[in-house]
Design a protein around this motif. Structure first.
Motif, PDB file in Angstrom:
ATOM      1  N   PRO A 177       7.868  -0.709  -8.811  1.00  0.00           N
ATOM      2  CA  PRO A 177       7.492  -1.561  -8.075  1.00  0.00           C
ATOM      3  C   PRO A 177       8.007  -1.908  -6.449  1.00  0.00           C
ATOM      4  O   PRO A 177       8.376  -1.089  -5.924  1.00  0.00           O
ATOM      5  CB  PRO A 177       8.516  -3.071  -8.586  1.00  0.00           C
ATOM      6  N   VAL A 178       7.548  -2.733  -5.627  1.00  0.00           N
ATOM      7  CA  VAL A 178       8.027  -2.726  -4.456  1.00  0.00           C
ATOM      8  C   VAL A 178       8.770  -3.524  -3.775  1.00  0.00           C
ATOM      9  O   VAL A 178       9.034  -5.197  -4.369  1.00  0.00           O
ATOM     10  CB  VAL A 178       6.237  -3.216  -3.954  1.00  0.00           C
ATOM     11  N   MET A 179       9.861  -3.203  -3.142  1.00  0.00           N
ATOM     12  CA  MET A 179      10.971  -3.597  -2.755  1.00  0.00           C
ATOM     13  C   MET A 179      10.983  -3.821  -1.806  1.00  0.00           C
ATOM     14  O   MET A 179      10.247  -3.495  -0.106  1.00  0.00           O
ATOM     15  CB  MET A 179      12.039  -2.112  -3.312  1.00  0.00           C
ATOM     16  N   ARG A 180      11.774  -5.160  -1.282  1.00  0.00           N
ATOM     17  CA  ARG A 180      12.247  -5.704   0.390  1.00  0.00           C
ATOM     18  C   ARG A 180      14.073  -5.283  -0.076  1.00  0.00           C
ATOM     19  O   ARG A 180      14.300  -6.652  -0.179  1.00  0.00           O
ATOM     20  CB  ARG A 180      11.287  -7.073   0.635  1.00  0.00           C
ATOM     21  N   SER A 181      14.080  -4.749   0.889  1.00  0.00           N
ATOM     22  CA  SER A 181      15.753  -4.244   0.562  1.00  0.00           C
ATOM     23  C   SER A 181      16.055  -4.528   2.788  1.00  0.00           C
ATOM     24  O   SER A 181      15.219  -4.868   3.665  1.00  0.00           O
ATOM     25  CB  SER A 181      15.850  -2.816   0.530  1.00  0.00           C
ATOM     26  N   THR A 196       9.672  -2.837   4.933  1.00  0.00           N
ATOM     27  CA  THR A 196       9.843  -4.403   3.972  1.00  0.00           C
ATOM     28  C   THR A 196       8.739  -4.304   3.133  1.00  0.00           C
ATOM     29  O   THR A 196       9.011  -5.272   1.799  1.00  0.00           O
ATOM     30  CB  THR A 196       9.143  -5.450   4.722  1.00  0.00           C
ATOM     31  N   ALA A 197       8.664  -3.075   2.504  1.00  0.00           N
ATOM     32  CA  ALA A 197       7.670  -2.628   1.615  1.00  0.00           C
ATOM     33  C   ALA A 197       6.799  -1.867   0.653  1.00  0.00           C
ATOM     34  O   ALA A 197       6.380  -1.147   1.167  1.00  0.00           O
ATOM     35  CB  ALA A 197       5.867  -3.636   1.355  1.00  0.00           C
ATOM     36  N   MET A 198       8.569  -1.087   0.521  1.00  0.00           N
ATOM     37  CA  MET A 198       8.595   0.372  -0.140  1.00  0.00           C
ATOM     38  C   MET A 198       8.729   0.533  -1.367  1.00  0.00           C
ATOM     39  O   MET A 198       8.882  -0.529  -1.722  1.00  0.00           O
ATOM     40  CB  MET A 198       9.479   0.855   0.526  1.00  0.00           C
ATOM     41  N   GLU A 199       8.161   1.247  -2.416  1.00  0.00           N
ATOM     42  CA  GLU A 199       7.960   1.549  -3.538  1.00  0.00           C
ATOM     43  C   GLU A 199       9.121   2.521  -3.831  1.00  0.00           C
ATOM     44  O   GLU A 199       9.254   3.304  -2.997  1.00  0.00           O
ATOM     45  CB  GLU A 199       5.972   2.216  -4.147  1.00  0.00           C
ATOM     46  N   ALA A 200       9.583   1.003  -5.030  1.00  0.00           N
ATOM     47  CA  ALA A 200      11.291   2.172  -5.385  1.00  0.00           C
ATOM     48  C   ALA A 200      10.612   3.369  -6.054  1.00  0.00           C
ATOM     49  O   ALA A 200       9.721   3.698  -6.398  1.00  0.00           O
ATOM     50  CB  ALA A 200      11.315   1.809  -6.963  1.00  0.00           C
ATOM     51  N   GLY A 201      11.628   4.437  -5.887  1.00  0.00           N
ATOM     52  CA  GLY A 201      11.533   5.772  -6.379  1.00  0.00           C
ATOM     53  C   GLY A 201      10.601   6.471  -5.247  1.00  0.00           C
ATOM     54  O   GLY A 201      10.465   7.773  -5.486  1.00  0.00           O
ATOM     55  N   SER A 202      10.522   6.284  -4.456  1.00  0.00           N
ATOM     56  CA  SER A 202       8.867   7.263  -3.146  1.00  0.00           C
ATOM     57  C   SER A 202       9.793   7.617  -2.111  1.00  0.00           C
ATOM     58  O   SER A 202      10.894   6.488  -1.677  1.00  0.00           O
ATOM     59  CB  SER A 202       7.650   6.123  -2.682  1.00  0.00           C
TER      60      SER A 202
END
Length: 589
Positions: free
Chosen positions: A240-244, A256-262
């Motif tokens: 999923p796309v994460m905001r961390s 602000t919209a990084m794909e998890a694990g990439s």
């Protein structure tokens, strides 16, 4: 006076070490030994029998100073123009970085902690007549007599690294972290390029040549994409796309919209990549590998932020803080694990007369790429229970700085170390690796492995991951095993080495193991825990050709650990003022 026989070094031990290192690293071919490794031994020759006896003493337990503890130390004696007795001690001639200069004797004895500005380039010794320091390099020979006032002035400068001998050496002054010292260092930093420009250019031109200039360029998207493709993606059940809380400029993406694990290349920071994930996203295939406990709901949903550093572009180095880790006893060992006749497990309870600055040498500021905090302080860096608590004095975590062993490397412990030629390795230490000690420039131990290779070389959870006491994992102040933790892992892909540093917002060692497994780590270890200031990490992007840099934290809340200049601008931790904790730093080649 200098022994004339000192000019005939015995190079056999190095050749043996280089050969064995090739086997340890699993490499079929070992590059020829750098000339500096052998050449820097020339003024410091010691007969093989004396070296062996000194190393045997290193293994024994008795009261001594940190200088007397050094297994490879050698000394030269001379006398100043005014008749002052002189003794120059190289604490490790193989590494050629730290020296203690003694002037006078008896009650007039003074001890000065000196650092070679460029161990790869400069050979430090007393002159043939024993009346001055002599610093040789391809650029020529510099002689100086800093005991004739220069050392006193350098000590009075009130900065952690004070240049002497035409900037070829530094007097190390103990860091304090006080506001006065911070401002003094700031003023020094603002002027470091003019004062050290000739030295910096010499290092660039002689040691790195075109490679230094190439690595300083910003990567284009094609190059960044190739490295990201090599890193691949983590083994997750979903992406999923994460905001961390990681806020960094990325190449071709928004943090602000990084794909998890990439993985994503960081803008203006060639060779550095960022990733985010949560342990609960790890694939069932990873979870099916035995060796770790199940994860609870909180752990599954906790954020993990990660840097990856392409080690073909960086030198990794390590400094201890002004206070931590210490060298006296941890309160944890007892019974057979503690010897009350000794002030510390290695025979000393202080590093005097060595001075710990707690910060980066400012001459490296133009090469600085990243920093991350070190491991446990001494109080927590030993075992309370299990066999490790009652053997080897409780297995206090070992560490080495600039070739100086400040605490023995203990067998069975996870170890991150750097050899003199820049080789970086992570593995579980054993006495079979002691042959490497002369050439280890930096090392840090911290517990047992989070990830270790199985019989096929695949990274799996370490044997003590499920054992709280066996792994010495510690917990939060409320004795909760699940807490904020940091860790580092090594990964080699097609012969290319990546060092990955991660901060886990709320995990157990099992959660760390599963995450590092999913990221295909070969070996991983815990560092520190419980707060963002103890797990601090930052990188320093800068546009090509610019002296200015940004401070980008792995979690934006880490900025609270930085200080401020009088004008309100950030003052970077570990780089612009002394800190009481240890840290690793990466320099661009």
């Amino acid at each position: 006076m200098i022994n004339p026989g000192s000019l005939a070094p015995d190079r056999a031990p190095f050749r043996k070490a280089a050969s064995l290192l090739a086997l340890v690293a699993g490499s079929a071919v070992m590059a020829p030994a750098p000339a500096a490794w052998a050449d820097t031994m020339a003024p410091w020759y010691m007969p093989a029998a004396d070296r062996a006896a000194q190393f045997a003493e290193f293994r024994e337990d008795f009261r001594r100073t940190v200088i007397e503890f050094q297994p490879f130390r050698a000394e030269l004696n001379g006398i100043g123009e005014d008749g002052t007795p002189l003794r120059l001690i190289s604490l490790n001639p193989y590494v050629n970085a730290w020296f203690v200069l003694e002037t006078g004797e008896g009650r007039s004895l003074r001890q000065w902690h000196l650092e070679n500005a460029a161990p790869e380039l400069f050979t430090i010794a007393l002159s043939e007549d024993g009346r001055s320091l002599q610093i040789e390099s391809e650029a020529g020979t510099v002689t100086c007599a800093p005991w004739e006032g220069e050392l006193e002035a350098a000590a009075a400068a009130n900065i952690p690294y004070s240049p002497i001998c035409e900037q070829r050496m530094f007097l190390r002054n103990q860091g304090s972290g006080s506001r006065t010292t911070r401002e003094a260092v700031t003023e020094f930093l603002r002027g470091y390029v003019p004062f050290g420009e000739s030295l910096i250019n010499l290092i660039k031109d002689t040691l790195y040549e075109d490679a230094y200039l190439t690595s300083a360029q910003t990567m284009d998207e094609a190059e960044a994409g190739a490295a990201v493709a090599l890193l691949g993606t983590a083994d997750l059940r979903s992406h999923p796309v994460m905001r961390s809380n990681l806020r960094v400029d990325l190449v071709g993406a928004d943090s602000t919209a990084m794909e998890a694990g990439s993985w994503y290349a960081v803008q203006n920071a060639p060779g550095i990549y960022a990733s985010v994930v949560q342990p609960g996203m790890v694939s069932q295939e990873v979870l099916s590998v035995s060796g770790a406990n199940g994860l609870d709901g909180v752990e599954n949903r906790s954020d993990v932020h990660m840097w990856a550093f392409d080690m073909s572009r960086f030198d990794l180095r390590y400094e201890i803080g002004t206070s931590h880790p210490e060298v006296d006893w941890s309160p944890r060992p007892s019974g057979a694990g503690r010897d009350y006749n000794l002030p510390g497990p290695d025979g000393f309870g202080t590093v005097d007369p060595l001075n710990m600055t707690g910060m980066l040498n400012p001459i490296f500021m133009d090469r600085l790429a990243g920093i991350f905090a070190g491991g446990f302080k001494r109080d927590h860096g030993a075992w309370r229970l299990t066999d490790f608590a009652y053997t080897n004095h409780g297995h206090h975590y070992g560490f080495v700085v600039n070739g100086v062993v400040l605490s023995r490397l203990q067998p069975g412990l996870a170890t991150l170390y750097v050899l003199q030629d820049g080789t970086v390795q992570m593995e579980t230490w054993s006495e079979d690796l002691d042959f490497l000690l002369p050439h280890i420039r930096f090392a840090r131990q911290n517990g047992t492995p989070i990830i270790e290779p199985d019989e096929n070389g695949v990274g799996v959870p370490g044997s003590q991951v499920r054992s709280w006491m066996g792994g010495n994992w510690s917990g939060s102040a409320e004795a909760q095993l699940r807490t904020l933790r940091s860790g580092v892992c090594m990964r080699t892909i097609e012969g290319r080495q990546f060092l990955q540093y991660a901060v886990f917002m709320s995990v157990t060692p099992s959660g760390m193991a599963r995450t590092f497994q999913a990221y295909h780590c070969d070996y991983a270890m815990l560092l520190d825990m419980n707060s963002l200031d103890l797990t601090y990490s930052a990188i320093y992007p800068r546009e090509a050709g610019s002296e200015d840099f940004d401070i980008v934290h792995l979690d934006r809340r880490m900025a609270e650990s930085d200080s401020r200049h009088r004008d309100g601008t950030p003052m970077g931790r570990f780089i612009e003022f002394s800190d009481n904790r240890d840290f690793f730093y990466l320099l661009r080649r």
